[in-house]
Design a protein around this motif. Structure first.
Motif, PDB file in Angstrom:
ATOM      1  N   LEU A 181       0.832  -1.196   0.000  1.00  0.00           N
ATOM      2  CA  LEU A 181       0.000   0.000   0.000  1.00  0.00           C
ATOM      3  C   LEU A 181       0.872   1.254   0.000  1.00  0.00           C
ATOM      4  O   LEU A 181       1.724   1.439   0.877  1.00  0.00           O
ATOM      5  N   ARG A 182       0.652   2.120  -0.993  1.00  0.00           N
ATOM      6  CA  ARG A 182       1.429   3.351  -1.083  1.00  0.00           C
ATOM      7  C   ARG A 182       0.480   4.537  -1.145  1.00  0.00           C
ATOM      8  O   ARG A 182      -0.398   4.616  -2.011  1.00  0.00           O
ATOM      9  N   ALA A 183       0.657   5.448  -0.212  1.00  0.00           N
ATOM     10  CA  ALA A 183      -0.213   6.615  -0.111  1.00  0.00           C
ATOM     11  C   ALA A 183       0.166   7.662  -1.156  1.00  0.00           C
ATOM     12  O   ALA A 183       1.214   7.581  -1.805  1.00  0.00           O
ATOM     13  N   SER A 184      -0.694   8.666  -1.294  1.00  0.00           N
ATOM     14  CA  SER A 184      -0.497   9.696  -2.318  1.00  0.00           C
ATOM     15  C   SER A 184       0.750  10.544  -2.091  1.00  0.00           C
ATOM     16  O   SER A 184       1.274  11.153  -3.025  1.00  0.00           O
ATOM     17  N   ASP A 185       1.260  10.572  -0.845  1.00  0.00           N
ATOM     18  CA  ASP A 185       2.483  11.329  -0.555  1.00  0.00           C
ATOM     19  C   ASP A 185       3.746  10.480  -0.688  1.00  0.00           C
ATOM     20  O   ASP A 185       4.845  10.919  -0.341  1.00  0.00           O
ATOM     21  N   GLY A 186       3.598   9.226  -1.193  1.00  0.00           N
ATOM     22  CA  GLY A 186       4.748   8.372  -1.444  1.00  0.00           C
ATOM     23  C   GLY A 186       5.110   7.423  -0.326  1.00  0.00           C
ATOM     24  O   GLY A 186       5.959   6.542  -0.508  1.00  0.00           O
TER      25      GLY A 186
ATOM     26  N   VAL B 274      -2.955   4.292  -3.242  1.00  0.00           N
ATOM     27  CA  VAL B 274      -4.116   4.824  -2.540  1.00  0.00           C
ATOM     28  C   VAL B 274      -4.131   6.336  -2.690  1.00  0.00           C
ATOM     29  O   VAL B 274      -3.122   7.001  -2.435  1.00  0.00           O
ATOM     30  N   ASP B 275      -5.267   6.888  -3.094  1.00  0.00           N
ATOM     31  CA  ASP B 275      -5.368   8.338  -3.310  1.00  0.00           C
ATOM     32  C   ASP B 275      -5.718   9.070  -2.015  1.00  0.00           C
ATOM     33  O   ASP B 275      -6.677   9.850  -1.957  1.00  0.00           O
ATOM     34  N   ARG B 276      -4.932   8.819  -0.977  1.00  0.00           N
ATOM     35  CA  ARG B 276      -5.077   9.499   0.311  1.00  0.00           C
ATOM     36  C   ARG B 276      -3.688   9.732   0.876  1.00  0.00           C
ATOM     37  O   ARG B 276      -2.785   8.903   0.674  1.00  0.00           O
ATOM     38  N   PRO B 277      -3.474  10.808   1.614  1.00  0.00           N
ATOM     39  CA  PRO B 277      -2.193  10.988   2.309  1.00  0.00           C
ATOM     40  C   PRO B 277      -1.985   9.876   3.335  1.00  0.00           C
ATOM     41  O   PRO B 277      -2.952   9.289   3.845  1.00  0.00           O
ATOM     42  N   SER B 278      -0.746   9.588   3.646  1.00  0.00           N
ATOM     43  CA  SER B 278      -0.439   8.465   4.527  1.00  0.00           C
ATOM     44  C   SER B 278      -1.058   8.615   5.912  1.00  0.00           C
ATOM     45  O   SER B 278      -1.531   7.633   6.500  1.00  0.00           O
ATOM     46  N   ALA B 279      -1.075   9.825   6.465  1.00  0.00           N
ATOM     47  CA  ALA B 279      -1.652  10.014   7.804  1.00  0.00           C
ATOM     48  C   ALA B 279      -3.140   9.728   7.800  1.00  0.00           C
ATOM     49  O   ALA B 279      -3.676   9.123   8.747  1.00  0.00           O
TER      50      ALA B 279
ATOM     51  N   HIS C  68       2.655   1.245  10.607  1.00  0.00           N
ATOM     52  CA  HIS C  68       3.927   1.932  10.430  1.00  0.00           C
ATOM     53  C   HIS C  68       3.964   2.594   9.055  1.00  0.00           C
ATOM     54  O   HIS C  68       3.626   1.962   8.050  1.00  0.00           O
ATOM     55  N   LEU C  69       4.404   3.838   8.998  1.00  0.00           N
ATOM     56  CA  LEU C  69       4.584   4.555   7.742  1.00  0.00           C
ATOM     57  C   LEU C  69       6.075   4.570   7.408  1.00  0.00           C
ATOM     58  O   LEU C  69       6.908   4.909   8.248  1.00  0.00           O
ATOM     59  N   VAL C  70       6.396   4.187   6.173  1.00  0.00           N
ATOM     60  CA  VAL C  70       7.786   4.127   5.730  1.00  0.00           C
ATOM     61  C   VAL C  70       7.943   5.054   4.537  1.00  0.00           C
ATOM     62  O   VAL C  70       7.385   4.812   3.466  1.00  0.00           O
ATOM     63  N   ARG C  71       8.714   6.115   4.737  1.00  0.00           N
ATOM     64  CA  ARG C  71       8.904   7.134   3.694  1.00  0.00           C
ATOM     65  C   ARG C  71      10.274   7.061   3.037  1.00  0.00           C
ATOM     66  O   ARG C  71      10.487   7.606   1.962  1.00  0.00           O
TER      67      ARG C  71
ATOM     68  N   ALA D  86      14.374   3.758  -4.776  1.00  0.00           N
ATOM     69  CA  ALA D  86      15.392   4.074  -5.779  1.00  0.00           C
ATOM     70  C   ALA D  86      14.741   4.489  -7.098  1.00  0.00           C
ATOM     71  O   ALA D  86      15.289   5.325  -7.832  1.00  0.00           O
ATOM     72  N   ARG D  87      13.574   3.922  -7.379  1.00  0.00           N
ATOM     73  CA  ARG D  87      12.872   4.259  -8.619  1.00  0.00           C
ATOM     74  C   ARG D  87      12.125   5.595  -8.503  1.00  0.00           C
ATOM     75  O   ARG D  87      11.754   6.185  -9.504  1.00  0.00           O
ATOM     76  N   GLY D  88      11.890   6.031  -7.249  1.00  0.00           N
ATOM     77  CA  GLY D  88      11.221   7.314  -7.023  1.00  0.00           C
ATOM     78  C   GLY D  88       9.724   7.206  -6.986  1.00  0.00           C
ATOM     79  O   GLY D  88       9.145   6.162  -7.106  1.00  0.00           O
TER      80      GLY D  88
END
Length: 234
Positions: free
Chosen positions: A97-102, A180-185, A207-210, A232-234
């Motif tokens: 799962l990846r939030a909209s803020d990465g 996911v089109d939501r910020p991680s928080a 846990h949030l991993v940035r 690494a891919r961004g």
């Protein structure tokens, strides 16, 4: 331990057969005794049916393997005893799962589970409910696990194309990024609200991993290796 090996494939061909696992048959008494001991430690453990694999084959386009059914007690003993049969692998789907803020969203397994304290993506060893005929539906298994663990539905995320298979010894993690089109928080709050409503949630923390600096020792090597490639891919 050897470094995880990556295989990026477009499709999966995981087909069930009726093969019987000699390890489970030959060491039945030891397995039953071990599971009884583990249940004294964690009474919520349930000896259901799970699906494991053998004869893994990778091409640039496809990951294929033979899938067989066994009981959880045999799987748990095999894992706890250091995977004595190296001809078998635990192949499982996970939704990254990846939030909209990465940021990636991971869950910490609760103390009543067999993987207490481990931190990784929603997912798990498939079971017979994940079969469609004789074909193992990993995408369906991931959707089921995400719904059970986080309360998120398929409408809450978008799946990336293809699969990233991370081979680490006798483990093969079959991963797909879920955007996911939501910020991680906000996403973490939504999942935590779902956990609060569950009677016995599998997860005890989110846990949030940035960035790689957020990695912890509780994250298996296949998780951190996969995340490193994504950052690494961004």
């Amino acid at each position: 331990m050897t470094a995880p090996v990556f295989h990026r494939v477009a499709q999966l061909e995981l087909i069930r057969d009726d093969w019987r696992w000699p390890f489970a048959d030959d060491r039945r008494a030891e397995i039953d005794a071990h599971f009884a001991k583990r249940r004294l430690e964690k009474p919520d453990l349930f000896n259901g049916r799970v699906l494991l694999g053998r004869n893994a084959r990778f091409t640039p386009q496809c990951f294929s393997a033979d899938i067989f059914e066994t009981d959880f007690a045999s799987f748990l003993s095999w894992r706890d005893w250091g995977y004595p049969d190296h001809n078998v692998f635990n192949g499982f789907g996970m939704g990254a799962l990846r939030a909209s803020d990465g940021a990636f969203v991971l869950g910490e397994m609760g103390q009543h589970t067999a993987n207490a304290g481990r931190v990784y993506f929603p997912g798990g060893t498939p079971d017979p409910s994940d079969l469609r005929g004789d074909r193992l539906d990993i995408a369906g298994s991931i959707s089921r696990e995400i719904a059970e663990e986080t309360g998120l539905l398929e409408s809450d995320y978008r799946s990336s194309d293809g699969w990233c298979c991370v081979v680490s010894g006798t483990l093969i993690a079959i991963l797909r990024v879920l955007q996911v089109d939501r910020p991680s928080a906000v996403l973490r709050d939504k999942i935590e609200a779902s956990l609060a409503q569950q009677v016995a949630p599998e997860l005890c923390a989110i846990h949030l991993v940035r960035e790689p600096g957020d990695f912890t020792a509780a994250m298996p090597s296949f998780v951190t290796a996969f995340l490193a490639t994504q950052f690494a891919r961004g």
